[in-house]
Design a protein around this motif. Structure first.
Motif, short mmCIF file in Angstrom:
data_model
loop_
_atom_site.label_atom_id
_atom_site.label_comp_id
_atom_site.label_asym_id
_atom_site.label_seq_id
_atom_site.Cartn_x
_atom_site.Cartn_y
_atom_site.Cartn_z
N GLY A 69 2.36 6.53 4.15
CA GLY A 69 0.87 6.56 3.79
C GLY A 69 0.65 7.93 2.85
N ILE A 70 -0.30 7.88 1.93
CA ILE A 70 -0.62 9.16 1.21
C ILE A 70 -1.65 10.23 1.96
CG2 ILE A 70 -0.25 7.92 -0.89
CD1 ILE A 70 -3.19 7.82 -1.09
N GLY A 71 -2.00 9.74 3.15
CA GLY A 71 -2.92 10.70 3.86
C GLY A 71 -2.30 12.04 4.44
N ARG A 72 -1.07 11.65 4.71
CA ARG A 72 -0.58 12.70 5.31
C ARG A 72 1.01 13.32 4.09
NH1 ARG A 72 1.29 9.59 10.58
NH2 ARG A 72 1.40 8.03 9.11
N SER A 73 0.91 12.93 3.06
CA SER A 73 2.06 13.18 2.12
C SER A 73 1.46 14.58 1.15
CB SER A 73 2.01 11.92 0.80
OG SER A 73 3.01 12.31 0.03
N LYS A 74 2.27 15.24 1.20
CA LYS A 74 2.18 16.63 0.40
C LYS A 74 2.08 16.24 -0.87
CE LYS A 74 1.99 20.16 3.31
NZ LYS A 74 0.75 20.56 4.02
N ASN A 80 -2.88 1.64 -5.50
CA ASN A 80 -1.90 1.10 -4.91
C ASN A 80 -1.52 -0.36 -5.42
OD1 ASN A 80 -3.21 -1.14 -3.51
ND2 ASN A 80 -3.55 0.61 -1.83
N HIS A 135 2.15 3.49 -5.17
CA HIS A 135 1.11 3.86 -5.76
C HIS A 135 1.38 4.00 -7.34
CE1 HIS A 135 -1.09 4.51 -2.10
NE2 HIS A 135 -0.20 4.79 -1.75
N GLU A 188 -0.75 14.62 -2.14
CA GLU A 188 -2.05 15.52 -1.85
C GLU A 188 -2.10 16.70 -3.15
OE1 GLU A 188 -3.01 19.74 0.53
OE2 GLU A 188 -1.78 18.11 1.40
N LYS A 213 0.77 -0.98 -0.08
CA LYS A 213 -0.04 0.02 -0.02
C LYS A 213 0.84 1.29 0.17
CE LYS A 213 -3.01 -1.22 3.32
NZ LYS A 213 -4.10 -1.01 4.03
N SER A 214 2.18 1.11 -0.03
CA SER A 214 2.79 2.27 0.15
C SER A 214 3.38 2.72 -1.39
CB SER A 214 4.23 2.17 0.84
OG SER A 214 5.16 1.11 0.43
#
Length: 191
Positions: free
Chosen positions: A152-157, A174, A112, A160, A109-110
């Motif tokens: 993770g992509i949730g915190r990735s600028k 992913n 994409h 984003e 999942k890391s």
């Protein structure tokens, strides 16, 4: 005429309460088009199917199938999503070209895959570089931009902003999803 196995990736469905499309309805749309062995995976619009449509040039076939699927969904559900269609072989090749294979083995999942709607589009990779944080990395290979986001992509600028910086419409999946779709496509091809 023998059938080819295809993979369709829908962008922007079942997100934030908008463009709701149950997977049973998606399967029905594809079946109505005459596609066979239609299978879906999770609610984000991933499907594999077989058809003899688009047997010539795969890119021309993919474009025609994409238009047909989008029109069928618009008729059935009242909205027209962007639909990315590729052969099962092309998805397998995308996984094989993954520049982060070791990282993907550790955490699928890391990694994409950002599939470009126009594989020949110019992508300013230098504009993405300043957005990277920590061990993140981004690489383009052919018509795909690969993102490695270990936190993770949730915190990735980078994650984003990547859609806007690529410059052509994309849809992302992913590695775990890509591998599952490849397994499903292989099972259809061997059936």
């Amino acid at each position: 005429m023998p059938m080819r196995t295809w993979v369709a990736l829908l962008r922007g469905i079942n997100v934030g309460g908008r463009n709701i499309l149950p997977m049973a309805d998606l399967r029905a749309c594809l079946t109505t088009l005459g596609y066979s062995d239609v299978k879906t995976y999770i609610q984000s619009g991933n499907c594999v199917f077989r058809t003899d449509a688009g047997r010539g040039d795969p890119s021309e076939g993919a474009a025609a199938i994409s238009r047909d699927i989008a029109a069928a969904i618009e008729t059935a559900a009242g909205f027209r999503p962007r639909v990315f269609v590729l052969t099962a072989d092309a998805l397998h090749a995308a996984i094989a070209a993954n520049p982060y294979p070791r990282q993907g083995l550790d955490d699928p999942k890391s990694v994409h895959f950002y599939f470009l709607s126009d594989p020949s589009a110019t992508v300013d990779m230098d504009a993405l570089a300043p957005l990277r944080a920590g061990f993140e990395d981004v690489t383009r290979t052919g018509g795909i931009v690969y993102l490695y986001a270990p936190d993770g992509i949730g915190r990735s600028k980078l994650a984003e902003h990547i859609d806007r910086r690529i410059g052509t419409p994309v849809t992302a999946r992913n590695l775990r999803t890509a591998m599952k779709l490849t397994d499903m496509a292989r099972a259809l091809s061997e059936a």
